[in-house]
Design a protein around this motif. Structure first.
Motif, PDB file in Angstrom:
ATOM      1  N   PRO A  34       0.826  -1.220   0.000  1.00  0.00           N
ATOM      2  CA  PRO A  34       0.000   0.000   0.000  1.00  0.00           C
ATOM      3  C   PRO A  34       0.859   1.268   0.000  1.00  0.00           C
ATOM      4  CG  PRO A  34      -0.031  -1.012   2.173  1.00  0.00           C
ATOM      5  CD  PRO A  34       0.738  -1.934   1.285  1.00  0.00           C
ATOM      6  N   LEU A  35       1.619   1.449  -1.080  1.00  0.00           N
ATOM      7  CA  LEU A  35       2.514   2.600  -1.202  1.00  0.00           C
ATOM      8  C   LEU A  35       2.048   3.498  -2.338  1.00  0.00           C
ATOM      9  CD1 LEU A  35       5.817   0.563  -0.907  1.00  0.00           C
ATOM     10  CD2 LEU A  35       4.774   1.930   0.894  1.00  0.00           C
ATOM     11  N   GLU A  36       2.153   4.802  -2.107  1.00  0.00           N
ATOM     12  CA  GLU A  36       1.628   5.785  -3.063  1.00  0.00           C
ATOM     13  C   GLU A  36       2.424   5.791  -4.357  1.00  0.00           C
ATOM     14  OE1 GLU A  36      -1.056   7.966  -4.266  1.00  0.00           O
ATOM     15  OE2 GLU A  36      -1.091   8.215  -2.100  1.00  0.00           O
ATOM     16  N   ASN A  37       3.758   5.816  -4.212  1.00  0.00           N
ATOM     17  CA  ASN A  37       4.600   6.100  -5.373  1.00  0.00           C
ATOM     18  C   ASN A  37       5.195   4.837  -5.983  1.00  0.00           C
ATOM     19  OD1 ASN A  37       4.291   8.866  -4.626  1.00  0.00           O
ATOM     20  ND2 ASN A  37       5.889   8.569  -3.088  1.00  0.00           N
ATOM     21  N   SER A  38       5.777   5.047  -7.169  1.00  0.00           N
ATOM     22  CA  SER A  38       6.615   3.989  -7.736  1.00  0.00           C
ATOM     23  C   SER A  38       8.022   4.199  -7.178  1.00  0.00           C
ATOM     24  CB  SER A  38       6.616   4.087  -9.261  1.00  0.00           C
ATOM     25  OG  SER A  38       7.058   5.371  -9.652  1.00  0.00           O
ATOM     26  N   TYR A  39       8.861   3.174  -7.292  1.00  0.00           N
ATOM     27  CA  TYR A  39      10.224   3.253  -6.783  1.00  0.00           C
ATOM     28  C   TYR A  39      11.196   2.982  -7.931  1.00  0.00           C
ATOM     29  CZ  TYR A  39       8.337   3.564  -2.118  1.00  0.00           C
ATOM     30  OH  TYR A  39       7.666   4.017  -1.015  1.00  0.00           O
ATOM     31  N   THR A  40      12.338   3.673  -7.880  1.00  0.00           N
ATOM     32  CA  THR A  40      13.287   3.584  -8.991  1.00  0.00           C
ATOM     33  C   THR A  40      14.434   2.635  -8.636  1.00  0.00           C
ATOM     34  OG1 THR A  40      12.722   5.834  -9.609  1.00  0.00           O
ATOM     35  CG2 THR A  40      14.729   4.925 -10.569  1.00  0.00           C
ATOM     36  N   TYR A  41      14.726   1.722  -9.577  1.00  0.00           N
ATOM     37  CA  TYR A  41      15.839   0.769  -9.431  1.00  0.00           C
ATOM     38  C   TYR A  41      16.746   0.863 -10.658  1.00  0.00           C
ATOM     39  CZ  TYR A  41      13.607  -1.490  -5.423  1.00  0.00           C
ATOM     40  OH  TYR A  41      13.082  -1.744  -4.195  1.00  0.00           O
ATOM     41  N   ARG A  42      18.013   0.548 -10.450  1.00  0.00           N
ATOM     42  CA  ARG A  42      18.975   0.529 -11.562  1.00  0.00           C
ATOM     43  C   ARG A  42      18.830  -0.786 -12.327  1.00  0.00           C
ATOM     44  NH1 ARG A  42      23.220   0.356  -8.789  1.00  0.00           N
ATOM     45  NH2 ARG A  42      23.468   2.569  -8.341  1.00  0.00           N
ATOM     46  N   ILE A  43      18.870  -0.713 -13.654  1.00  0.00           N
ATOM     47  CA  ILE A  43      18.798  -1.931 -14.475  1.00  0.00           C
ATOM     48  C   ILE A  43      20.227  -2.401 -14.763  1.00  0.00           C
ATOM     49  CG2 ILE A  43      17.976  -2.956 -16.641  1.00  0.00           C
ATOM     50  CD1 ILE A  43      15.911  -0.682 -16.808  1.00  0.00           C
ATOM     51  N   PRO A  44      20.601  -3.604 -14.336  1.00  0.00           N
ATOM     52  CA  PRO A  44      21.952  -4.113 -14.651  1.00  0.00           C
ATOM     53  C   PRO A  44      22.159  -4.155 -16.172  1.00  0.00           C
ATOM     54  CG  PRO A  44      20.867  -5.497 -13.030  1.00  0.00           C
ATOM     55  CD  PRO A  44      19.832  -4.547 -13.541  1.00  0.00           C
ATOM     56  N   GLU A  45      23.402  -4.015 -16.588  1.00  0.00           N
ATOM     57  CA  GLU A  45      23.719  -3.920 -18.028  1.00  0.00           C
ATOM     58  C   GLU A  45      23.194  -5.104 -18.821  1.00  0.00           C
ATOM     59  OE1 GLU A  45      27.683  -2.929 -19.352  1.00  0.00           O
ATOM     60  OE2 GLU A  45      27.889  -1.527 -17.676  1.00  0.00           O
ATOM     61  N   ASP A  46      23.310  -6.313 -18.258  1.00  0.00           N
ATOM     62  CA  ASP A  46      22.898  -7.501 -19.014  1.00  0.00           C
ATOM     63  C   ASP A  46      21.369  -7.592 -19.176  1.00  0.00           C
ATOM     64  OD1 ASP A  46      22.699  -7.885 -16.264  1.00  0.00           O
ATOM     65  OD2 ASP A  46      22.824 -10.068 -16.438  1.00  0.00           O
ATOM     66  N   MET A  47      20.636  -6.752 -18.440  1.00  0.00           N
ATOM     67  CA  MET A  47      19.156  -6.784 -18.544  1.00  0.00           C
ATOM     68  C   MET A  47      18.603  -5.587 -19.322  1.00  0.00           C
ATOM     69  SD  MET A  47      17.739  -7.769 -14.783  1.00  0.00           S
ATOM     70  CE  MET A  47      18.607  -8.871 -13.693  1.00  0.00           C
ATOM     71  N   GLU A  48      19.455  -4.635 -19.687  1.00  0.00           N
ATOM     72  CA  GLU A  48      18.969  -3.364 -20.231  1.00  0.00           C
ATOM     73  C   GLU A  48      18.012  -3.521 -21.419  1.00  0.00           C
ATOM     74  OE1 GLU A  48      21.994  -0.480 -20.978  1.00  0.00           O
ATOM     75  OE2 GLU A  48      22.245  -0.020 -18.846  1.00  0.00           O
ATOM     76  N   LYS A  49      18.329  -4.459 -22.313  1.00  0.00           N
ATOM     77  CA  LYS A  49      17.477  -4.634 -23.505  1.00  0.00           C
ATOM     78  C   LYS A  49      16.209  -5.407 -23.195  1.00  0.00           C
ATOM     79  CE  LYS A  49      21.210  -4.312 -26.865  1.00  0.00           C
ATOM     80  NZ  LYS A  49      22.081  -5.038 -27.807  1.00  0.00           N
ATOM     81  N   ALA A  50      16.253  -6.209 -22.147  1.00  0.00           N
ATOM     82  CA  ALA A  50      15.119  -7.109 -21.861  1.00  0.00           C
ATOM     83  C   ALA A  50      14.038  -6.474 -20.986  1.00  0.00           C
ATOM     84  CB  ALA A  50      15.638  -8.382 -21.190  1.00  0.00           C
TER      85      ALA A  50
END
Length: 820
Positions: A11-27
């Protein structure tokens, strides 16, 4: 470097930001599920909302996404738009919407596992709790916290585990729970070498001495048509053994010889098997006209209300509209208010639409719901989805039509937990997002919908005759107050007229429905000597007596105790039952009609999907003569042989402190009455009441729907209620009653500074305490033309002001927009 904004199932208002590892960037793409680390030791399945390269401005370190779960998104873009609308309009958190929308099988969460250290030796004596935790492992090396709590009986095992960790006796690891598990089945096939006829003949020569194996191989070749490429089909191990009549030992012999081989294959759980589809039934003249009128309305309006009397054949009109939309290659959502109705209508739709029908509701297992989800997500064929309110969140590709049947039902409104959305209103918005049309159907439409239809916002189509021109049932009010005064109904729930009518119906092989909108045996127990009444310890309500288990139960929190043999206050054994529920009705019916087969349909007897289906199926097939039930009976069920309906206590429906009480009472009584006389004979309804002259009773007797609406609208206009105003209720709860009282008064005062006389309260609801929490409500009456966004801003501002007071943090606050 790329980043992802994600929604967590919290039950959280906002979205949260995470870093995308390089090997996942395209996926990683919007709509995919990722595993993220949140908090100290918790992992959650998050949904990616957006992918960008803007680093967050925060003093906290940005964490990496832990893992990607999907090669392709599990959500479509319109779904995220719909989620945001639900969150905005119903004033709830986006995390709440996510939690409600996705089947549990698609949400992985970490569950703490405790690992036993086999080498541990205690150097000092262990406390009893510590010893019982270690004993609980009993040979197992790993148990979850919940498993330990179950095995030891300890309510909170975490401190004990922490103590054992400090001693080195156990370790803790965070492990992800497994979500959706595809269902697989073992199939049998011929090893490729033996497709050559000569090689196969050699095998048969070898099997001359193993007669059973030889016969099983012949059976396999015959059933699977393996040697015929045109007719060849897959054969499961189960089907082969069942149809050949041999045991698995014989099959094992062929597998060891390398003639046959096993392989696993994923199979669906959604079993709608129909050999041959039936053609659609032709529409009657009245239905044909309604069908044409709906088409005309849809040329100019997005929403149409079909007001059709009970048994007028609305479902047949729906079926023709569904068929038309499916032929256009689009999808249809058919919403029902109650799981109970889906069991009856599923068979009817399956015979017409076969495997194009999908059913979705909470009585299905998680895995079944995930399969429906995946079928809609990855399939391209037009599908009909039959379901309850949660079906709105499915990944539709191209909705063409949403049908909201029995649109007046208050079960379309989600109560707890958030999001507290109304499925009918949300369906109209969802349809708009897909460019689809919405058809609302009911014999007793909600006053809100009827008002929108008569003022031109929606279209209106009326179907005023029953199918086959069957007459509406005769409704006979019976004055039970007078009968009790004359001692005619002294020790019975049934008036003499009702008993006579039941006897007459049973004598000619017809069926009876008895309606009492209270489950249990008696709503209240009272001591005759001192007036003691057993109350729930957690809620401000009396306990209901359930005779079958000899227990007193709270219908709000589930608290239960055994019925005491004597009054705990004065020790007298003179306890009397006050009022009556479905259990008591069942008991008295069994005494009056001992030969009749009686069933009860309420929350106690129909807790599972199979129980629902069995009760309804038995009554449909005539195995049950008398069906007793709560409002589950009123929701659109179609039984052809019911000639008598008894409404046992109409007063309890009308005497309720709610502005919709009379509308609801009218709808319930008319809907239940509509179960009588649905084929070729006029039915009879005996309506027991102590107020036979009450305006609502008179309107029910004459099916005077428009008169009821006119009376209610004049009152609502005067007192500023829907449909002229929108209601938003702020529900405040706390264990501390004085803090709640003080803070709710302050809250209402601050809201009045912005909204003036639109604010009512704080008021105390009829049930003042539920699950140990005291309750206060602040009611906002907002003009219907006002936008919700500025109201939301005011509410957020005032809430932020209130959060400055430390005492306010003791309160739980939620909003209920458009309460049912």
């Amino acid at each position: 470097m790329k980043f992802a904004d994600v929604i967590l199932p919290l039950p959280l208002e906002n979205s949260y930001t995470y870093r995308i590892p390089e090997d996942m960037e395209k996926a990683v793409t919007p709509g995919c599920r990722v595993i993220v680390h949140f908090g100290k030791k918790r992992y959650y399945t998050a949904i990616v909302m957006a992918v960008h390269d803007k680093e967050p401005l925060s003093s906290f370190e940005t964490k990496d996404i832990y893992a990607l779960l999907d090669a392709s998104p599990v959500l479509r873009r319109p779904q995220l738009r719909f989620w945001k609308w639900i969150s905005s309009y119903y004033l709830c958190k986006l995390g709440d919407v996510y939690k409600a929308a996705l089947p549990s099988g698609l949400k992985l969460e970490s569950e703490t596992s405790v690992i036993y250290n086999e080498d541990y030796e205690a150097d000092t004596p262990l406390r009893p709790n510590e010893q019982s935790v270690l004993d609980a492992f009993g040979g197992a090396l790993k148990l979850t916290v919940s498993e330990l709590e179950k095995k030891t009986g300890l309510r909170n095992v975490v401190p004990v585990v922490a103590s054992l960790m400090s001693r080195g006796a156990v370790e803790v690891s965070e492990e992800l729970k497994r979500g959706f598990v595809p269902k697989t089945r073992t199939f049998i096939r011929l090893v490729e070498t033996f497709y050559d006829e000569e090689k196969l003949q050699e095998v048969f020569n070898e099997l001359k001495r193993a007669k059973k194996q030889e016969l099983l191989l012949v059976s396999f070749l015959d059933l699977s048509h393996t040697l015929n490429p045109v007719l060849r089909k897959e054969l499961s191990k189960k089907e082969l053994l069942e149809r050949s009549g041999f045991t698995s030992n014989v099959l094992d012999g062929l597998l060891k010889r390398g003639v046959l081989e096993c392989y696993e294959k994923e199979v669906g759980r959604l079993q709608i098997s129909v050999c041959r589809l039936l053609p659609l039934l032709p529409l009657s003249a009245a239905q044909e006209k309604a069908y044409g009128d709906i088409h005309d309305v849809f040329k100019t309006k997005e929403v149409c209300l079909l007001h059709g009397v009970t048994s007028s054949g609305k479902t047949e009109v729906y079926i023709h509209l569904i068929d038309e939309v499916l032929k256009l290659g689009r999808q249809v959502l058919y919403l029902l208010p109650e799981i109970a109705i889906t069991t009856q209508i599923t068979e009817r739709l399956a015979k017409l639409f076969g495997n194009r029908l999908l059913v979705y509701h909470s009585k299905f297992s998680d895995n079944e719901r995930v399969e429906v989800w995946n079928k809609l997500l990855h399939g391209n064929e037009p599908m009909l989805v039959l379901g309850v309110r949660s079906s709105l969140f499915l990944p539709f590709k191209d909705l063409g039509l949403i049908i909201v049947d029995e649109e007046h039902e208050n079960t379309y409104k989600q109560q707890d937990p958030a999001p507290r959305y109304h499925a009918r209103n949300a369906a109209i918005v969802l349809a708009g997002m897909h460019g689809a049309k919405t058809l609302l159907g009911s014999a007793t439409p909600s006053i809100d919908s009827y008002f929108n239809a008569t003022t031109g916002k929606y279209g209106l189509v009326e179907l005023s005759t029953r199918y086959g021109d069957v007459l509406m049932p005769e409704i006979i009010p019976v004055d039970i107050k007078e009968l009790k005064r004359k001692k005619i109904m002294k020790d019975t729930l049934f008036s003499p007229l009702l008993v006579t009518k039941i006897n007459d119906a049973l004598a000619v092989g017809e069926q009876v429905i008895l309606f009492q909108n209270r489950r249990g045996f008696a709503p209240m127990i009272e001591c005759k000597s001192c007036g003691w009444v057993p109350h729930c310890v957690n809620c401000d309500v009396s306990l209901t007596y359930h005779k079958i288990h000899n227990r007193l139960v709270c219908h709000y929190c589930g608290y239960a105790i055994q019925l005491p043999p004597a009054c705990p206050e004065c020790k007298e054994a003179d306890l009397r039952m006050m009022g009556f529920g479905t259990e008591k009705v069942e008991e008295e019916i069994a005494t009056l009609f001992p030969v009749a087969k009686v069933e009860r349909l309420d929350f106690d007897t129909a807790r599972t999907r199979t129980a629902y289906e069995r009760i309804i199926s038995d009554f449909e097939q005539g195995k049950t003569q008398i069906l007793i039930g709560t409002q589950m009976l009123s929701k659109g069920l179609d039984f052809g042989n019911v000639s008598v309906v008894g409404i046992l206590n109409a007063d309890s429906l009308m005497n309720f402190p709610d502005f919709r009480a009379h509308e609801r009472a009218f709808q319930l009584m008319v809907q239940v009455s509509g179960r009588a006389g649905r084929r070729d004979k006029r039915g009879t309804v005996i309506l027991q009441t102590s107020q036979p002259e009450h305006p609502i009773i008179r309107m029910v007797q004459h099916f005077a729907y428009k008169e009821m609406v006119g009376l209610q609208l004049s009152e609502r206009s005067m007192f500023r209620y829907p449909p002229y105003y929108r209601l938003i209720v702020l529900v405040l709860r706390s264990r501390n009653e004085s803090v709640l009282s003080e803070m709710s008064s302050m809250y209402a005062g601050k809201l009045r500074l912005h909204l003036g006389e639109r604010v009512l309260g704080p008021v105390t609801p009829p049930v003042t305490r539920v699950q140990t929490l005291h309750i206060k409500k602040i009611i906002l009456k907002i003009e219907i033309a006002a936008a919700i966004a500025p109201v939301r801003e005011i509410l957020e501002t005032v809430y932020a002001e209130m959060m400055q007071y430390p005492a306010f943090k003791q309160l739980l606050v939620h909003y209920d927009v458009d309460p049912a």
